[in-house]
Design an enzyme around this catalytic site. Structure first.
Site, mmCIF file in Angstrom:
data_model
loop_
_atom_site.group_PDB
_atom_site.id
_atom_site.type_symbol
_atom_site.label_atom_id
_atom_site.label_comp_id
_atom_site.label_asym_id
_atom_site.label_seq_id
_atom_site.Cartn_x
_atom_site.Cartn_y
_atom_site.Cartn_z
ATOM 1 N N LYS A 186 0.829 -1.203 0.000
ATOM 2 C CA LYS A 186 0.000 0.000 0.000
ATOM 3 C C LYS A 186 0.871 1.263 0.000
ATOM 4 O O LYS A 186 0.531 2.253 -0.634
ATOM 5 C CB LYS A 186 -0.935 -0.003 1.217
ATOM 6 C CG LYS A 186 -1.887 -1.215 1.259
ATOM 7 C CD LYS A 186 -2.822 -1.233 0.065
ATOM 8 C CE LYS A 186 -3.799 -2.392 0.122
ATOM 9 N NZ LYS A 186 -3.184 -3.694 -0.129
ATOM 10 N N GLY A 222 -8.662 -6.055 2.483
ATOM 11 C CA GLY A 222 -9.924 -6.526 3.037
ATOM 12 C C GLY A 222 -10.181 -6.083 4.463
ATOM 13 O O GLY A 222 -10.945 -6.721 5.190
ATOM 14 N N HIS A 253 -17.116 4.331 -1.912
ATOM 15 C CA HIS A 253 -16.046 3.468 -2.424
ATOM 16 C C HIS A 253 -16.408 3.110 -3.862
ATOM 17 O O HIS A 253 -17.358 2.368 -4.110
ATOM 18 C CB HIS A 253 -15.949 2.206 -1.553
ATOM 19 C CG HIS A 253 -14.820 1.309 -1.898
ATOM 20 N ND1 HIS A 253 -14.234 0.467 -0.988
ATOM 21 C CD2 HIS A 253 -14.141 1.108 -3.048
ATOM 22 C CE1 HIS A 253 -13.261 -0.216 -1.565
ATOM 23 N NE2 HIS A 253 -13.192 0.153 -2.827
ATOM 24 N N LYS A 296 -17.041 -5.990 0.715
ATOM 25 C CA LYS A 296 -18.157 -5.606 -0.140
ATOM 26 C C LYS A 296 -19.293 -6.633 -0.045
ATOM 27 O O LYS A 296 -19.053 -7.835 0.061
ATOM 28 C CB LYS A 296 -17.690 -5.481 -1.585
ATOM 29 C CG LYS A 296 -16.592 -4.443 -1.780
ATOM 30 C CD LYS A 296 -15.915 -4.593 -3.123
ATOM 31 C CE LYS A 296 -14.707 -3.682 -3.230
ATOM 32 N NZ LYS A 296 -13.908 -3.944 -4.436
ATOM 33 N N GLU A 333 -6.407 1.709 -3.585
ATOM 34 C CA GLU A 333 -5.520 0.584 -3.858
ATOM 35 C C GLU A 333 -5.798 0.066 -5.257
ATOM 36 O O GLU A 333 -6.793 0.442 -5.882
ATOM 37 C CB GLU A 333 -5.720 -0.546 -2.838
ATOM 38 C CG GLU A 333 -7.095 -1.191 -2.878
ATOM 39 C CD GLU A 333 -7.268 -2.275 -1.823
ATOM 40 O OE1 GLU A 333 -6.375 -2.407 -0.968
ATOM 41 O OE2 GLU A 333 -8.279 -2.980 -1.873
ATOM 42 N N ASN A 337 -6.197 -3.635 -7.367
ATOM 43 C CA ASN A 337 -6.291 -5.087 -7.345
ATOM 44 C C ASN A 337 -5.854 -5.617 -8.698
ATOM 45 O O ASN A 337 -6.463 -5.319 -9.726
ATOM 46 C CB ASN A 337 -7.716 -5.531 -7.024
ATOM 47 C CG ASN A 337 -8.073 -5.224 -5.590
ATOM 48 O OD1 ASN A 337 -7.260 -5.381 -4.690
ATOM 49 N ND2 ASN A 337 -9.288 -4.774 -5.352
ATOM 50 N N ARG A 370 -6.002 -8.255 -10.455
ATOM 51 C CA ARG A 370 -6.679 -9.517 -10.774
ATOM 52 C C ARG A 370 -8.107 -9.211 -11.177
ATOM 53 O O ARG A 370 -8.535 -8.061 -11.187
ATOM 54 C CB ARG A 370 -6.693 -10.413 -9.530
ATOM 55 C CG ARG A 370 -7.252 -9.663 -8.315
ATOM 56 C CD ARG A 370 -7.608 -10.548 -7.163
ATOM 57 N NE ARG A 370 -7.889 -9.795 -5.953
ATOM 58 C CZ ARG A 370 -9.035 -9.188 -5.669
ATOM 59 N NH1 ARG A 370 -10.036 -9.212 -6.553
ATOM 60 N NH2 ARG A 370 -9.211 -8.540 -4.540
ATOM 61 N N VAL A 393 -14.359 -9.970 -7.775
ATOM 62 C CA VAL A 393 -15.573 -10.744 -7.515
ATOM 63 C C VAL A 393 -16.758 -10.133 -8.269
ATOM 64 O O VAL A 393 -17.588 -10.836 -8.841
ATOM 65 C CB VAL A 393 -15.875 -10.781 -6.003
ATOM 66 C CG1 VAL A 393 -17.203 -11.489 -5.721
ATOM 67 C CG2 VAL A 393 -14.747 -11.449 -5.241
ATOM 68 N N ARG A 418 -23.809 -10.429 -3.080
ATOM 69 C CA ARG A 418 -22.995 -11.576 -2.695
ATOM 70 C C ARG A 418 -23.751 -12.397 -1.650
ATOM 71 O O ARG A 418 -24.139 -11.864 -0.602
ATOM 72 C CB ARG A 418 -21.659 -11.115 -2.110
ATOM 73 C CG ARG A 418 -20.833 -10.257 -3.046
ATOM 74 C CD ARG A 418 -19.454 -10.044 -2.458
ATOM 75 N NE ARG A 418 -18.671 -9.095 -3.252
ATOM 76 C CZ ARG A 418 -17.364 -8.908 -3.114
ATOM 77 N NH1 ARG A 418 -16.713 -9.605 -2.182
ATOM 78 N NH2 ARG A 418 -16.712 -8.039 -3.859
#
Length: 447
Positions: A118, A166, A210, A239, A290, A292, A294, A297, A340
């Protein structure tokens, strides 16, 4: 000809099924790896080949780098898709893939490493001209140094782990006494979870939204964004519900945000699909949070509104091909929402392992589930069992379809958070789009 002949998926559950689906459509054979706990799950059956790699604990299976690479070698896989979680943002794994002649479907190891810190990522983005949350961009080696810096910055502050994510290793400190109580435990927890006890300060952004931006860049220097996702419905920094487009952004703010994300991705020479996350303060100013490195989700809501298969885009870029997309050709149509579904008690939020004795998913929505009726949800992994995604021509239509889907779903044998999801979707503040990251921590209005 497909991008690859055979791809190993170094993951499990719903994301493994998601990758398998696109690979099958493209004529790419797939290899699943599974632990003893996941032997009966659908992803292991749906792949063209499946290899048992170890006992249930993730450290002995889904995090066991050499076992996974051995499986890839034995089955003749050319590339490895890491999904999300586990090894997806592990630079050592990306390096070991290359050393063993495998294509890692993601960015270069040094980019993963830089964005995984970070502190390093804040410094890189600041140099690229991307706004960064005010704070202290140097490590805090001792409590005394932390107290000195906090005195200069002023409370309240977020004490954060440089290698964290997270919400793990994050503490809100509002006074010198709270900082003294939190410092050692935060450092020890960061060391235990991430192997790196480095801490730093960020200023608290009260009433924050966010919002993240999906980006993609190829190895030929071309890059695009695929608009934003609103991720402010969170519990303990995790999330729960995401939507796109954000009800908070107007056209001017959206353009500025997406341009900043592209600028940041270009500055680090990012390759493949990635997400840059931001927070907005109450005045409408955004700050880098930040990156991510990848697939996220919540990627399905971007797919639903742009028509772009993000897994195929990952495969295409990893194969060295041009993006095949121009920014002006990417259009966002309609509105999409994702909920989710977790195997957890909706009152205590504690995990609820057990066997799913009944699962009914009504028509009218997109479902990405890692489990079927009769499968056991074990305590070894994340309690996410699946996602429900709805799309509408308008936001209100997407919400109505989500409420209908949630009301019609039947999952028995375990407890789930379906009641919470339904309550949020029916809440007046959510329906009006007036919410922030504190939404789930305060009383909700009825609808």
């Amino acid at each position: 000809m497909p991008y690859f002949r055979k791809v190993l998926i170094a993951n499990r559950g719903e994301i493994a099924r998601r990758v398998i689906r696109t690979c099958r459509r493209l004529g790419i054979r797939t290899v699943a790896v599974y632990s003893e706990a996941d032997r009966a799950l659908p992803f292991a059956r749906e792949a063209d080949e499946a290899v048992l790699i170890g006992p249930p604990p993730a450290a002995q299976s889904y995090m066991a780098i050499e076992k996974i690479l051995d499986a890839a070698e034995e089955t003749g896989a050319e590339a490895v898709h890491p999904g999300y979680g586990f090894l997806a943002e592990n630079p050592l794994f990306a390096r070991r893939c290359a050393e063993r002649g495998l294509v890692f479907i993601g960015p270069r190891p040094e980019v993963i490493e830089a964005m995984g810190s970070k502190l390093a990522s804040r410094q890189l983005m600041r140099r690229a001209g991307v706004p960064v949350i005010p704070g202290w961009d140097e490590p805090l080696p001792t409590l005394a140094e932390a107290q000195r810096v906090a005195g200069a910055l002023g409370f309240p502050l977020l004490l954060k782990a440089s290698a964290g994510g997270g919400g793990i290793g994050m503490h809100l400190v509002s006074s010198p006494d709270e900082l003294e109580r939190a410092f050692d435990s935060a450092r020890e927890r960061a060391q235990r979870y991430f192997g790196d006890g480095t801490l730093y300060f960020e200023r608290l952004v009260p009433g924050a939204r966010h919002i993240e931006v999906q980006v993609a860049r190829d190895s030929h220097g071309a890059g695009v964004h695929l608009f934003e996702r609103e991720c402010s419905i969170q519990r303990r920094h995790q999330k729960v519900i995401e939507e796109t487009p954000s009800p908070f952004l107007d056209a001017e703010r959206r353009a500025a945000l997406c341009e900043a994300a592209l600028r940041g991705a270009e500055a680090i020479d990012y390759t493949n699909v990635g997400t840059i996350e931001f927070v907005f303060d109450q005045a409408g100013q955004f700050y880098f949070l930040e990156m991510n490195t990848r697939l996220q989700v919540e990627h399905p809501i971007t797919e639903e509104t742009t028509g772009v298969d993000l897994v195929e885009l990952q495969l295409r870029i990893a194969a060295g091909q041009p993006l095949g997309l121009a920014q002006e050709g990417i259009r966002q149509e309609g509105h999409a929402i994702e909920c989710r579904v977790y195997a957890e008690d909706p009152q205590t939020f504690l995990p609820s392992p057990g066997t799913i004795t009944r699962m009914e998913l009504p028509e009218g929505a997109r479902y990405e589930f890692g489990y079927e009726e009769g499968n056991a949800v074990t305590p070894y992994y994340d309690p996410l069992i699946g996602k429900v995604i709805t799309r509408g021509a308008t936001r209100s239509e997407a919400i109505e379809r989500m409420i209908e889907a949630l009301r019609g779903m039947r999952i028995e044998g375990i407890k789930t958070n379906l009641p919470l999801l339904l309550a949020v979707c029916q809440d007046a503040s959510f329906q009006s789009g007036r919410y922030d990251t504190s939404f789930l921590s305060r009383p909700r209005s009825g609808q």
